[in-house]
Write a protein that holds these residues in place. Sequence first.
Motif, short mmCIF file in Angstrom:
data_model
loop_
_atom_site.label_atom_id
_atom_site.label_comp_id
_atom_site.label_asym_id
_atom_site.label_seq_id
_atom_site.Cartn_x
_atom_site.Cartn_y
_atom_site.Cartn_z
N VAL A 42 68.87 62.03 48.14
CA VAL A 42 69.10 60.50 47.55
C VAL A 42 68.08 59.74 47.73
CG1 VAL A 42 70.68 58.56 47.87
CG2 VAL A 42 71.72 61.08 47.99
N THR A 73 66.94 54.40 47.16
CA THR A 73 67.59 55.14 46.78
C THR A 73 67.37 55.41 45.26
OG1 THR A 73 69.74 54.54 46.17
CG2 THR A 73 69.52 55.27 48.53
N GLN A 130 69.51 56.02 42.91
CA GLN A 130 70.56 54.95 42.19
C GLN A 130 70.33 53.52 42.24
OE1 GLN A 130 71.09 57.14 44.68
NE2 GLN A 130 71.84 58.95 43.26
N ILE A 163 71.83 54.85 53.22
CA ILE A 163 71.70 55.56 51.80
C ILE A 163 73.27 55.44 51.07
CG2 ILE A 163 69.77 56.82 51.85
CD1 ILE A 163 71.70 59.31 52.78
N SER A 196 73.84 65.74 51.79
CA SER A 196 72.66 65.95 50.89
C SER A 196 71.46 66.61 51.62
CB SER A 196 72.63 64.32 50.57
OG SER A 196 71.98 63.57 51.47
N ASP A 198 69.22 64.61 52.75
CA ASP A 198 68.65 63.39 53.54
C ASP A 198 68.83 63.65 55.13
OD1 ASP A 198 67.98 61.55 51.24
OD2 ASP A 198 69.79 62.53 50.77
#
Length: 359
Positions: A230, A267, A269, A328, A342, A344
């Motif tokens: 992410v 991130t 997103q 995140i 994830s 991460d």
Amino acid sequence: MPLKTMVGAVALLASLAGTAFAGDTPKLTELSPDGKDACFGRVYDAAHLKAHPKQKVARIFFFYGYDPVSRPNEEPGPGADTSYNAFIATTVRGAKAPEWAGGWCNHESEDGKTGPIHCGMDCDRTMASLKVDEKGRLIVNDVSPDLYLDAGSEDELGEAEYDRQALGKEDDNFRLDPMPAATCKAEFARVDPIDPALGPPLRERLKPDQAFCYGRDYDAAHLGSHPDQVTQSIRVFRAPVELASFAAGGDTANWPDGADLTISVTTRQKASKVTQTYSCQGEGDQWRCAASAKMSDLSCDITQKEVFLRRGANGTMMLANPNSSLPIVDLCSKAADGETISDDKIYRLNPMPQSACAP
């Protein structure tokens, strides 16, 4: 230590938080007449091991004094009391490195000055019983086969696996010769050898009044090969706000305990940065940093949200996020509960100019 065990070191070092302290324990003059660190050891030759086929231990060392395992690390400097004053390290046949355990030793008497010497460990377990013979050799007996295993491991592992991991049926009543303290320290250093490329610990590299900035910007190629990551950009830093916080209430003698740092993440997103402050303490060879509400407006208790810092090779810094503890995600959300799923989890960060970590 491999990166996958970076956070596992926390459990190991947490076991050092026993209830008896070396500074409160009467000195055992039998082991150390001069009050200094004392070392006893023995390396068994092939003839002895052949004559004792049920003895697994090929090397054994007993150290009485300050912790020889943690070495110069992220905790307060040498000389600080620890929970343990006795340490044992054994290497079984064919093993490349020793296993070790720590505990505390004292006389089994009301005054604590006479009687047999008993060495205990956490959870009311016994490490060994000790006595010194007329030649100054240390006799170590009552060594439990599950010295390095968890309590109840025989039932959990099953008989066959327990027998494989436990000490042998003749691993007791060891007769150890007195040796220089440096010999024991060298033996314990084999438990987890230091990588010279790591350089000095963070508590020496990063001073209480020193700002720093570490980070990484991941390019398209990296993100393409890590589709579950992410994080697009990350910064870890101490700036004027964090320095002022420590200057106002921090204790430099116990650095880095109480040190604040901030982690900023962008991130895939979200285009904007999201930041979170963490309060750190030294633990073994890493900093354990809990999420702080000092500069956050969160409705939940986030003190259990933790990240871990450890020095990386050649001036880099490793950041571990084992339990969704980075911003995140909303640290109060259900998505932040449990282990990070994830990519991460582990970040290798590079030193950057302070301007790269500007708010």
